[in-house]
Design a protein around this motif. Structure first.
Motif, PDB file in Angstrom:
ATOM      1  N   LEU A   1      -3.065  40.617 -20.147  1.00 43.79           N
ATOM      2  CA  LEU A   1      -4.022  39.535 -20.393  1.00 43.79           C
ATOM      3  C   LEU A   1      -3.457  38.549 -21.416  1.00 43.79           C
ATOM      4  O   LEU A   1      -3.560  37.332 -21.240  1.00 43.79           O
ATOM      5  N   LEU A   2      -2.850  39.056 -22.466  1.00 42.18           N
ATOM      6  CA  LEU A   2      -2.261  38.184 -23.485  1.00 42.18           C
ATOM      7  C   LEU A   2      -1.085  37.380 -22.940  1.00 42.18           C
ATOM      8  O   LEU A   2      -0.913  36.202 -23.285  1.00 42.18           O
ATOM      9  N   GLU A   3      -0.278  37.986 -22.073  1.00 38.40           N
ATOM     10  CA  GLU A   3       0.828  37.253 -21.447  1.00 38.40           C
ATOM     11  C   GLU A   3       0.311  36.122 -20.576  1.00 38.40           C
ATOM     12  O   GLU A   3       0.857  35.017 -20.589  1.00 38.40           O
ATOM     13  N   VAL A   4      -0.751  36.384 -19.828  1.00 34.93           N
ATOM     14  CA  VAL A   4      -1.342  35.340 -18.978  1.00 34.93           C
ATOM     15  C   VAL A   4      -1.934  34.240 -19.854  1.00 34.93           C
ATOM     16  O   VAL A   4      -1.826  33.058 -19.526  1.00 34.93           O
ATOM     17  N   ALA A   5      -2.533  34.614 -20.978  1.00 36.51           N
ATOM     18  CA  ALA A   5      -3.089  33.608 -21.891  1.00 36.51           C
ATOM     19  C   ALA A   5      -1.984  32.711 -22.445  1.00 36.51           C
ATOM     20  O   ALA A   5      -2.193  31.521 -22.650  1.00 36.51           O
ATOM     21  N   LYS A   6      -0.803  33.271 -22.666  1.00 35.53           N
ATOM     22  CA  LYS A   6       0.332  32.484 -23.167  1.00 35.53           C
ATOM     23  C   LYS A   6       0.858  31.516 -22.122  1.00 35.53           C
ATOM     24  O   LYS A   6       1.258  30.407 -22.446  1.00 35.53           O
ATOM     25  N   ASN A   7       0.878  31.973 -20.857  1.00 28.42           N
ATOM     26  CA  ASN A   7       1.450  31.137 -19.795  1.00 28.42           C
ATOM     27  C   ASN A   7       0.739  31.434 -18.481  1.00 28.42           C
ATOM     28  O   ASN A   7       1.076  32.409 -17.808  1.00 28.42           O
ATOM     29  N   ALA A   8      -0.213  30.593 -18.131  1.00 31.09           N
ATOM     30  CA  ALA A   8      -1.006  30.792 -16.914  1.00 31.09           C
ATOM     31  C   ALA A   8      -0.200  30.599 -15.638  1.00 31.09           C
ATOM     32  O   ALA A   8      -0.673  30.922 -14.553  1.00 31.09           O
ATOM     33  N   ASP A   9       1.011  30.079 -15.762  1.00 29.58           N
ATOM     34  CA  ASP A   9       1.872  29.874 -14.600  1.00 29.58           C
ATOM     35  C   ASP A   9       3.043  30.854 -14.553  1.00 29.58           C
ATOM     36  O   ASP A   9       3.971  30.679 -13.764  1.00 29.58           O
ATOM     37  N   ALA A  10       2.998  31.882 -15.382  1.00 32.13           N
ATOM     38  CA  ALA A  10       4.078  32.872 -15.412  1.00 32.13           C
ATOM     39  C   ALA A  10       4.154  33.619 -14.092  1.00 32.13           C
ATOM     40  O   ALA A  10       3.136  33.861 -13.443  1.00 32.13           O
ATOM     41  N   THR A  11       5.368  33.980 -13.712  1.00 27.47           N
ATOM     42  CA  THR A  11       5.529  34.814 -12.522  1.00 27.47           C
ATOM     43  C   THR A  11       5.202  36.259 -12.891  1.00 27.47           C
ATOM     44  O   THR A  11       5.186  36.619 -14.076  1.00 27.47           O
TER      45      THR A  11
ATOM     46  N   GLU B   1      -4.954  31.428  -8.413  1.00 28.59           N
ATOM     47  CA  GLU B   1      -4.975  30.260  -7.527  1.00 28.59           C
ATOM     48  C   GLU B   1      -3.557  30.060  -7.012  1.00 28.59           C
ATOM     49  O   GLU B   1      -2.604  30.072  -7.805  1.00 28.59           O
ATOM     50  N   ARG B   2      -3.416  29.878  -5.729  1.00 28.42           N
ATOM     51  CA  ARG B   2      -2.091  29.606  -5.163  1.00 28.42           C
ATOM     52  C   ARG B   2      -1.750  28.144  -5.401  1.00 28.42           C
ATOM     53  O   ARG B   2      -2.540  27.257  -5.129  1.00 28.42           O
ATOM     54  N   ARG B   3      -0.566  27.917  -5.914  1.00 24.28           N
ATOM     55  CA  ARG B   3      -0.027  26.571  -6.101  1.00 24.28           C
ATOM     56  C   ARG B   3       1.352  26.571  -5.470  1.00 24.28           C
ATOM     57  O   ARG B   3       2.322  27.003  -6.096  1.00 24.28           O
ATOM     58  N   GLY B   4       1.371  26.148  -4.229  1.00 25.24           N
ATOM     59  CA  GLY B   4       2.625  26.221  -3.479  1.00 25.24           C
ATOM     60  C   GLY B   4       2.968  27.672  -3.222  1.00 25.24           C
ATOM     61  O   GLY B   4       2.174  28.411  -2.661  1.00 25.24           O
ATOM     62  N   ARG B   5       4.124  28.086  -3.694  1.00 24.29           N
ATOM     63  CA  ARG B   5       4.563  29.463  -3.490  1.00 24.29           C
ATOM     64  C   ARG B   5       4.295  30.345  -4.697  1.00 24.29           C
ATOM     65  O   ARG B   5       4.700  31.487  -4.742  1.00 24.29           O
ATOM     66  N   ARG B   6       3.620  29.795  -5.697  1.00 27.78           N
ATOM     67  CA  ARG B   6       3.385  30.527  -6.953  1.00 27.78           C
ATOM     68  C   ARG B   6       1.906  30.687  -7.218  1.00 27.78           C
ATOM     69  O   ARG B   6       1.068  30.004  -6.648  1.00 27.78           O
ATOM     70  N   ASN B   7       1.615  31.580  -8.130  1.00 29.13           N
ATOM     71  CA  ASN B   7       0.249  31.782  -8.593  1.00 29.13           C
ATOM     72  C   ASN B   7       0.038  31.051  -9.911  1.00 29.13           C
ATOM     73  O   ASN B   7       0.948  30.941 -10.735  1.00 29.13           O
ATOM     74  N   HIS B   8      -1.169  30.585 -10.087  1.00 24.87           N
ATOM     75  CA  HIS B   8      -1.645  30.066 -11.364  1.00 24.87           C
ATOM     76  C   HIS B   8      -2.837  30.930 -11.709  1.00 24.87           C
ATOM     77  O   HIS B   8      -3.689  31.195 -10.860  1.00 24.87           O
ATOM     78  N   TYR B   9      -2.905  31.393 -12.946  1.00 26.54           N
ATOM     79  CA  TYR B   9      -3.987  32.286 -13.359  1.00 26.54           C
ATOM     80  C   TYR B   9      -5.015  31.528 -14.179  1.00 26.54           C
ATOM     81  O   TYR B   9      -4.671  30.756 -15.074  1.00 26.54           O
ATOM     82  N   VAL B  10      -6.278  31.748 -13.869  1.00 25.90           N
ATOM     83  CA  VAL B  10      -7.385  31.154 -14.609  1.00 25.90           C
ATOM     84  C   VAL B  10      -8.106  32.307 -15.305  1.00 25.90           C
ATOM     85  O   VAL B  10      -8.648  33.198 -14.643  1.00 25.90           O
TER      86      VAL B  10
END
Length: 92
Positions: free
Chosen positions: A14-24, A55-64
């Protein structure tokens, strides 16, 4: 060094996603020092429990994140996840 920590891998993800919502998933796994497979499983858990959405953004995920969600343990349920993120993240 003890072989236990105060926070679970779920909290660290959760903390990693909070740092970068576009992380792989690979970047999240590396940040937590877990396998990619474990990171996927934890992300699935967090999504199923309503703590984040993908959320899918092209070939990647974005996390909300949904930081208003309460902590899961009954003794912490009066606190929102955002309090944990703010207390332990480097986002400040």
């Amino acid at each position: 060094m003890a072989d236990w920590t105060f926070l679970t891998h779920h909290a660290h993800v959760l903390l990693e996603v909070a740092k970068n919502a576009d992380a792989t998933v690979q970047e999240i796994a590396a940040g937590v020092a877990i396998s990619t497979r474990s990171a996927v499983s934890i992300l699935n858990d967090l999504e199923a429990a309503g703590y984040l959405e993908r959320e899918r953004r092209g070939r990647r995920n974005h996390y909300v994140l949904h930081p208003e969600q309460p902590m899961r343990h009954p003794s912490n349920a009066t606190h929102a996840v955002d309090e944990l993120i703010q207390a332990l993240s480097d986002l400040r």
